[in-house]
Design a protein around this motif. Structure first.
Motif, PDB file in Angstrom:
ATOM      1  N   ARG A 145       0.850  -1.185   0.000  1.00 37.46           N
ATOM      2  CA  ARG A 145       0.000   0.000   0.000  1.00 37.46           C
ATOM      3  C   ARG A 145       0.882   1.229   0.000  1.00 37.46           C
ATOM      4  NH1 ARG A 145      -3.706   2.319   4.877  1.00 37.46           N
ATOM      5  NH2 ARG A 145      -4.793   3.947   3.724  1.00 37.46           N
ATOM      6  N   ILE A 146       0.541   2.211  -0.835  1.00 39.48           N
ATOM      7  CA  ILE A 146       1.274   3.471  -0.899  1.00 39.48           C
ATOM      8  C   ILE A 146       0.314   4.611  -0.576  1.00 39.48           C
ATOM      9  CG2 ILE A 146       2.584   5.055  -2.360  1.00 39.48           C
ATOM     10  CD1 ILE A 146       3.550   2.671  -3.966  1.00 39.48           C
ATOM     11  N   VAL A 147       0.706   5.429   0.386  1.00 38.07           N
ATOM     12  CA  VAL A 147      -0.097   6.565   0.829  1.00 38.07           C
ATOM     13  C   VAL A 147       0.755   7.821   0.721  1.00 38.07           C
ATOM     14  CG1 VAL A 147      -1.492   7.528   2.713  1.00 38.07           C
ATOM     15  CG2 VAL A 147      -1.297   5.037   2.450  1.00 38.07           C
ATOM     16  N   SER A 148       0.117   8.956   0.442  1.00 32.85           N
ATOM     17  CA  SER A 148       0.838  10.223   0.381  1.00 32.85           C
ATOM     18  C   SER A 148       0.144  11.264   1.241  1.00 32.85           C
ATOM     19  CB  SER A 148       0.925  10.734  -1.063  1.00 32.85           C
ATOM     20  OG  SER A 148       1.499  12.036  -1.115  1.00 32.85           O
ATOM     21  N   SER A 149       0.927  12.180   1.743  1.00 32.46           N
ATOM     22  CA  SER A 149       0.378  13.350   2.420  1.00 32.46           C
ATOM     23  C   SER A 149      -0.195  14.301   1.368  1.00 32.46           C
ATOM     24  CB  SER A 149       1.481  14.071   3.198  1.00 32.46           C
ATOM     25  OG  SER A 149       2.398  14.678   2.290  1.00 32.46           O
ATOM     26  N   ALA A 150      -0.835  15.374   1.831  1.00 32.53           N
ATOM     27  CA  ALA A 150      -1.152  16.476   0.929  1.00 32.53           C
ATOM     28  C   ALA A 150       0.168  16.998   0.358  1.00 32.53           C
ATOM     29  CB  ALA A 150      -1.891  17.577   1.673  1.00 32.53           C
ATOM     30  N   VAL A 151       0.117  17.591  -0.821  1.00 37.83           N
ATOM     31  CA  VAL A 151       1.334  17.947  -1.547  1.00 37.83           C
ATOM     32  C   VAL A 151       1.570  19.462  -1.529  1.00 37.83           C
ATOM     33  CG1 VAL A 151       2.527  17.823  -3.770  1.00 37.83           C
ATOM     34  CG2 VAL A 151       1.029  15.949  -3.043  1.00 37.83           C
ATOM     35  N   ALA A 152       2.722  19.878  -1.009  1.00 35.75           N
ATOM     36  CA  ALA A 152       3.105  21.295  -1.053  1.00 35.75           C
ATOM     37  C   ALA A 152       3.572  21.639  -2.466  1.00 35.75           C
ATOM     38  CB  ALA A 152       4.214  21.572  -0.046  1.00 35.75           C
ATOM     39  N   VAL A 153       3.084  22.751  -3.006  1.00 31.52           N
ATOM     40  CA  VAL A 153       3.411  23.090  -4.397  1.00 31.52           C
ATOM     41  C   VAL A 153       4.206  24.382  -4.543  1.00 31.52           C
ATOM     42  CG1 VAL A 153       1.533  21.786  -5.444  1.00 31.52           C
ATOM     43  CG2 VAL A 153       1.110  24.127  -4.696  1.00 31.52           C
ATOM     44  N   GLY A 154       4.112  25.303  -3.565  1.00 33.03           N
ATOM     45  CA  GLY A 154       4.856  26.552  -3.658  1.00 33.03           C
ATOM     46  C   GLY A 154       4.050  27.678  -4.287  1.00 33.03           C
ATOM     47  N   ASN A 155       4.721  28.799  -4.511  1.00 37.05           N
ATOM     48  CA  ASN A 155       4.084  30.003  -5.058  1.00 37.05           C
ATOM     49  C   ASN A 155       5.043  30.707  -6.006  1.00 37.05           C
ATOM     50  OD1 ASN A 155       1.436  30.470  -3.447  1.00 37.05           O
ATOM     51  ND2 ASN A 155       2.937  29.980  -1.853  1.00 37.05           N
ATOM     52  N   GLY A 156       4.571  31.815  -6.579  1.00 34.84           N
ATOM     53  CA  GLY A 156       5.421  32.632  -7.431  1.00 34.84           C
ATOM     54  C   GLY A 156       5.360  32.227  -8.890  1.00 34.84           C
ATOM     55  N   THR A 157       6.487  32.362  -9.579  1.00 36.46           N
ATOM     56  CA  THR A 157       6.564  32.035 -11.000  1.00 36.46           C
ATOM     57  C   THR A 157       7.808  31.197 -11.265  1.00 36.46           C
ATOM     58  OG1 THR A 157       7.785  34.079 -11.503  1.00 36.46           O
ATOM     59  CG2 THR A 157       5.373  34.136 -11.731  1.00 36.46           C
ATOM     60  N   ILE A 158       7.811  30.541 -12.419  1.00 34.10           N
ATOM     61  CA  ILE A 158       8.941  29.718 -12.830  1.00 34.10           C
ATOM     62  C   ILE A 158       9.180  29.916 -14.319  1.00 34.10           C
ATOM     63  CG2 ILE A 158       7.451  27.716 -13.224  1.00 34.10           C
ATOM     64  CD1 ILE A 158       9.814  25.938 -12.421  1.00 34.10           C
ATOM     65  N   HIS A 159      10.439  29.888 -14.729  1.00 35.66           N
ATOM     66  CA  HIS A 159      10.779  30.004 -16.143  1.00 35.66           C
ATOM     67  C   HIS A 159      10.986  28.613 -16.713  1.00 35.66           C
ATOM     68  CE1 HIS A 159      12.974  30.890 -19.854  1.00 35.66           C
ATOM     69  NE2 HIS A 159      12.431  32.089 -19.779  1.00 35.66           N
ATOM     70  N   ILE A 160      10.096  28.189 -17.618  1.00 38.91           N
ATOM     71  CA  ILE A 160      10.219  26.894 -18.275  1.00 38.91           C
ATOM     72  C   ILE A 160      10.378  27.105 -19.767  1.00 38.91           C
ATOM     73  CG2 ILE A 160       8.953  25.657 -16.474  1.00 38.91           C
ATOM     74  CD1 ILE A 160       6.455  25.787 -18.175  1.00 38.91           C
ATOM     75  N   ASP A 161      10.412  26.015 -20.519  1.00 39.68           N
ATOM     76  CA  ASP A 161      10.708  26.099 -21.944  1.00 39.68           C
ATOM     77  C   ASP A 161       9.737  27.004 -22.705  1.00 39.68           C
ATOM     78  OD1 ASP A 161      12.586  24.703 -23.983  1.00 39.68           O
ATOM     79  OD2 ASP A 161      10.616  24.615 -24.934  1.00 39.68           O
ATOM     80  N   HIS A 162       8.480  27.040 -22.277  1.00 37.42           N
ATOM     81  CA  HIS A 162       7.468  27.836 -22.978  1.00 37.42           C
ATOM     82  C   HIS A 162       7.443  29.295 -22.541  1.00 37.42           C
ATOM     83  CE1 HIS A 162       5.687  24.356 -24.962  1.00 37.42           C
ATOM     84  NE2 HIS A 162       5.710  23.722 -23.814  1.00 37.42           N
ATOM     85  N   GLY A 163       8.148  29.625 -21.459  1.00 38.67           N
ATOM     86  CA  GLY A 163       8.152  30.998 -20.974  1.00 38.67           C
ATOM     87  C   GLY A 163       7.995  31.060 -19.469  1.00 38.67           C
ATOM     88  N   ILE A 164       7.506  32.195 -18.964  1.00 39.05           N
ATOM     89  CA  ILE A 164       7.310  32.383 -17.535  1.00 39.05           C
ATOM     90  C   ILE A 164       5.893  31.962 -17.173  1.00 39.05           C
ATOM     91  CG2 ILE A 164       7.271  34.048 -15.642  1.00 39.05           C
ATOM     92  CD1 ILE A 164       9.336  35.683 -17.207  1.00 39.05           C
ATOM     93  N   TYR A 165       5.786  31.039 -16.230  1.00 36.49           N
ATOM     94  CA  TYR A 165       4.496  30.473 -15.840  1.00 36.49           C
ATOM     95  C   TYR A 165       4.312  30.577 -14.332  1.00 36.49           C
ATOM     96  CZ  TYR A 165       3.291  28.336 -20.327  1.00 36.49           C
ATOM     97  OH  TYR A 165       2.930  28.139 -21.635  1.00 36.49           O
ATOM     98  N   PRO A 166       3.051  30.563 -13.882  1.00 35.87           N
ATOM     99  CA  PRO A 166       2.814  30.576 -12.439  1.00 35.87           C
ATOM    100  C   PRO A 166       3.152  29.229 -11.804  1.00 35.87           C
ATOM    101  CG  PRO A 166       0.742  30.288 -13.604  1.00 35.87           C
ATOM    102  CD  PRO A 166       1.794  30.550 -14.656  1.00 35.87           C
ATOM    103  N   VAL A 167       3.435  29.279 -10.513  1.00 32.57           N
ATOM    104  CA  VAL A 167       3.645  28.063  -9.715  1.00 32.57           C
ATOM    105  C   VAL A 167       2.352  27.782  -8.949  1.00 32.57           C
ATOM    106  CG1 VAL A 167       4.923  27.083  -7.769  1.00 32.57           C
ATOM    107  CG2 VAL A 167       6.137  28.438  -9.494  1.00 32.57           C
ATOM    108  N   PRO A 168       1.866  26.544  -9.001  1.00 30.37           N
ATOM    109  CA  PRO A 168       2.400  25.387  -9.722  1.00 30.37           C
ATOM    110  C   PRO A 168       2.211  25.521 -11.229  1.00 30.37           C
ATOM    111  CG  PRO A 168       0.294  24.826  -8.711  1.00 30.37           C
ATOM    112  CD  PRO A 168       0.658  26.184  -8.206  1.00 30.37           C
ATOM    113  N   ALA A 169       3.136  24.932 -11.993  1.00 28.58           N
ATOM    114  CA  ALA A 169       3.072  24.971 -13.449  1.00 28.58           C
ATOM    115  C   ALA A 169       1.772  24.321 -13.924  1.00 28.58           C
ATOM    116  CB  ALA A 169       4.274  24.231 -14.034  1.00 28.58           C
TER     117      ALA A 169
END
Length: 244
Positions: A145-169
């Motif tokens: 059995r595999i269980v996970s907690s709630a997932v922290a994703v963060g804030n702000g923006t990130i630069h990826i291949d397509h450009g500047i995107y919000p976090v989470p992508a």
């Protein structure tokens, strides 16, 4: 019953997952040997390092690879690469399930058929190795059995291949639909599309630590350093208490 718990209090990525699973007892030499059956057009080297993140010793999984002539791979190419590798059916099925979840999200965002999806960051050598290595480590630890907690994703923006995107992508948040998220004041990407795909593909339920007797604890280090908390993924393995 053997249980594996993903504690994503600081998010999750592919390399954090591999590091945490090895730190919790998976054998890095066996993983490295199995990965050699994946056929890449460039050379790569794997490193397992002990690092300290805000006072916690963790395993950092590093893939050093030469720059490939093509900056992306289509999903069909990745599927073929995994299918042709000398891997068990469990490892192939698990790795492909993760990639198909990520691919479905990308297809929906870009409005294209699944077969035409091409990966930039996720199609790179390190991301493919992260996914397959995760499947290999899960096979070794063999949780029922595999269980996970709630997932922290963060804030702000990130630069990826397509450009500047919000976090989470966009791909990350699409993959995590239906999965509880954990709020955070951290400005940065705490969970990547690969990490989100791992949780979506592997976790059978989401919630607090289940009733279990913890036997092993592993910490996988992320690359960045957060100001007020360790950038690590915590994995716990153990057994459910006997009824009665």
């Amino acid at each position: 019953m053997n249980i594996l718990y993903f504690d994503c209090f600081s998010g999750i990525s592919g390399d954090m997952t591999v590091g945490a699973l090895v730190d919790a007892g998976a054998d890095p030499e066996s993983i490295e040997k199995a990965l050699k059956s994946l056929r890449f057009s460039s050379e790569y080297r794997l490193h397992w390092e002990k690092v300290v993140k805000k006072g916690i010793t963790a395993t950092k999984f590093i893939v050093e690879s030469e720059k490939e002539p093509h900056g992306h791979r289509h999903l069909d190419t990745i599927i073929k690469m995994i299918d042709q590798a000398e891997l068990t059916d469990f490892v192939k099925t698990t790795a492909l399930r993760i990639f198909k979840i990520i691919g479905k999200a990308e297809a929906g965002i870009h409005g294209i058929p699944l077969k035409k999806v091409h990966f930039h960051e996720v199609g790179a050598v390190d991301s493919i190795i992260d996914v397959v290595a995760t499947a290999l480590a899960i096979e070794q630890l063999n949780p029922e059995r595999i269980v996970s907690s709630a997932v922290a994703v963060g804030n702000g923006t990130i630069h990826i291949d397509h450009g500047i995107y919000p976090v989470p992508a966009p791909a990350t948040i699409d993959i995590l639909k239906g999965i509880p998220l954990k709020s955070s004041d951290i400005q940065g990407e705490m969970t990547t599309p690969t990490g989100a795909g791992i949780i979506a593909a592997l976790a059978q339920s989401i919630g607090p630590i289940p009733d279990m007797q913890v036997e092993r604890i592993g910490y996988g280090a992320g690359t960045k350093d957060w100001p007020n908390q360790p950038n690590v993924l915590r994995v716990m393995t153990g057994v459910a208490p006997h009824a009665g």
